[in-house]
Design an enzyme around this catalytic site. Sequence first.
Site, mmCIF file in Angstrom:
data_model
loop_
_atom_site.group_PDB
_atom_site.id
_atom_site.type_symbol
_atom_site.label_atom_id
_atom_site.label_comp_id
_atom_site.label_asym_id
_atom_site.label_seq_id
_atom_site.Cartn_x
_atom_site.Cartn_y
_atom_site.Cartn_z
ATOM 1 N N ASP A 49 0.745 -1.244 0.081
ATOM 2 C CA ASP A 49 -0.029 0.123 0.042
ATOM 3 C C ASP A 49 0.717 1.358 0.014
ATOM 4 O OD1 ASP A 49 -2.265 -1.614 0.140
ATOM 5 O OD2 ASP A 49 -1.963 -1.685 2.550
ATOM 6 N N HIS A 51 -4.865 -1.792 -5.769
ATOM 7 C CA HIS A 51 -4.167 -0.867 -6.069
ATOM 8 C C HIS A 51 -5.344 0.451 -6.445
ATOM 9 C CE1 HIS A 51 -0.907 -3.604 -7.215
ATOM 10 N NE2 HIS A 51 -0.807 -3.403 -5.987
#
Length: 461
Positions: free
Chosen positions: A35, A63
């Site tokens: 992340d 994503h």
Amino acid sequence: MPPTAPGTSTETKPLIDRLGLKPGHATIVGLQWGDEGKGKVVDMLAAEFDAVARYNGGANAGHTVVVGDQKYKLHLMPSGILYPGKFNVLGNGVVIDPEQLVSEIVGNRERGLKVDTTNLFISNRAHLVLPYHKAQDQLQEAAYIMPNALDQVVEGIGTTGRGIGPCYADKALRSTAVRMADLQDLNELRHKLHRIVPIKNATLKALSEYTGDTFEPIDADALLEWLKPLAEVLVPHITNTAGLLHRVTAEDKRILFEGANATLLDIDHGTYPYVTSSNCSSLGAHTGTGVPGHQVPNVIGIVKAYQTRVGGGPMPTQLDDATGDRIREVGHEYGTTTGRPRRCGWIDLVALKYTASVSGATALCVMLLDVLADLPELKLCTGYMIDGKPVDEFPACSDDLSKIEPVYETLPGFEGPVDQCRSIAELPENAQNYLKFISDFLGVPVVLASVGPKRDQSAVR
Ligand code: GDP
Ligand code: IMO
Ligand code: MG
């Protein structure tokens, strides 16, 4: 360097030149626990590359790409899909949940994106994540933390429950694996499923008995019927993607390799056992696509300006205080895939030095810098101690990592907002010093600082 006025940068050169990339392919890889903002950088660079190839992981990845007022949450689809005319590849190293992929194909088509057989290519060697993998993933997690004879309290891996570990385990076992190529012959697949499903039922039954969960046996023919409409959508996209990428390379076109998860989650080099089940360091780009390492001169390490972690496992710089909470709220640090709150803390340069070397980072993008604005001071972990003694290597065992006492360097904070800065020189002096400290410590240049989720909210060197 004293800052120049925000928004005064008028650079129009291609981004690949502004970032100082060498000619040829590039890998985008996370250097922390995931992340970091990989999706945003892949999306920005995809404009100047010909192909985007995902090389590892599955729907455990999330994503997020923001284009204008539109937000795209991609789990399996390569982030290059947002640009027309790119080859998007799911390489052999990816594990594909067919239902999730079909929902991304259909969902993105409905949002007006072109997703067809000219721009989405799925490796015939990629493995399928099937519903029994997800059931096994969840039962395995529950079984592991069950009280036992020694009454030990243990922390689970904290998986995303997306069936990733069991699918890669079947890949290694071979006899219980199903690959994308198997979808091309449903008769053969029926025979295969009739061999595999009884083994899966035996495993799931035993695990359910142990955890006290109810067990519903899977029916091989029902599974095949469920797969048929998904196969209809996916089969036209299935091909030998390694061959495709070799042809792209021979034509001097550029490939961007998109890493999912991150180097500290790498099955071999990460913080085992609190890792995922694939090679998510840049090393996986080669086994996961069939393109050899010497053909990829650029490795862009994606680093969050602070540290986050979701799931189990120690994080030496974790902040269980108001600063950690502030970072979580300002940075919206909640998982894209599971919505779980991410643990937050100061940037860990010891871990980053290790991952930058494992992944061979040639350049760094420091993301979410804006989140740190207006903190009075910024800490950076520059050393590890255990029992008062310095630790000179990144620990191989999570037990050791959990004993780490971090040594911090403290730098003065910087004032925001910084989201209008478009070059590093426009950032406040203290923000520039923070980036310089990171790049000096790691010995890798910071070529981009991201100051907001949108494409243009990026300060380039
Ligand atoms: P990935 O898994 O590495 O692609 O990252 P995620 O998408 O899971 O998480 C990164 C989050 O931060 C996403 O919600 C992005 O939209 C957001 N983001 C990316 N760069 C920036 C930035 O510079 N500033 C802020 N505030 N948000 C960012
Ligand atoms: P992106 O690509 C953050 C973590 C999980 C768990 C461990 C194992 O969005 O950066 P798994 O389901 O893979 O068996 O879970 O790995 N994890 C991630 N954490 N971002 C990710 O991907 C992750 N992919 C896996 O939380 O701790
Ligand atoms: Mg993510």
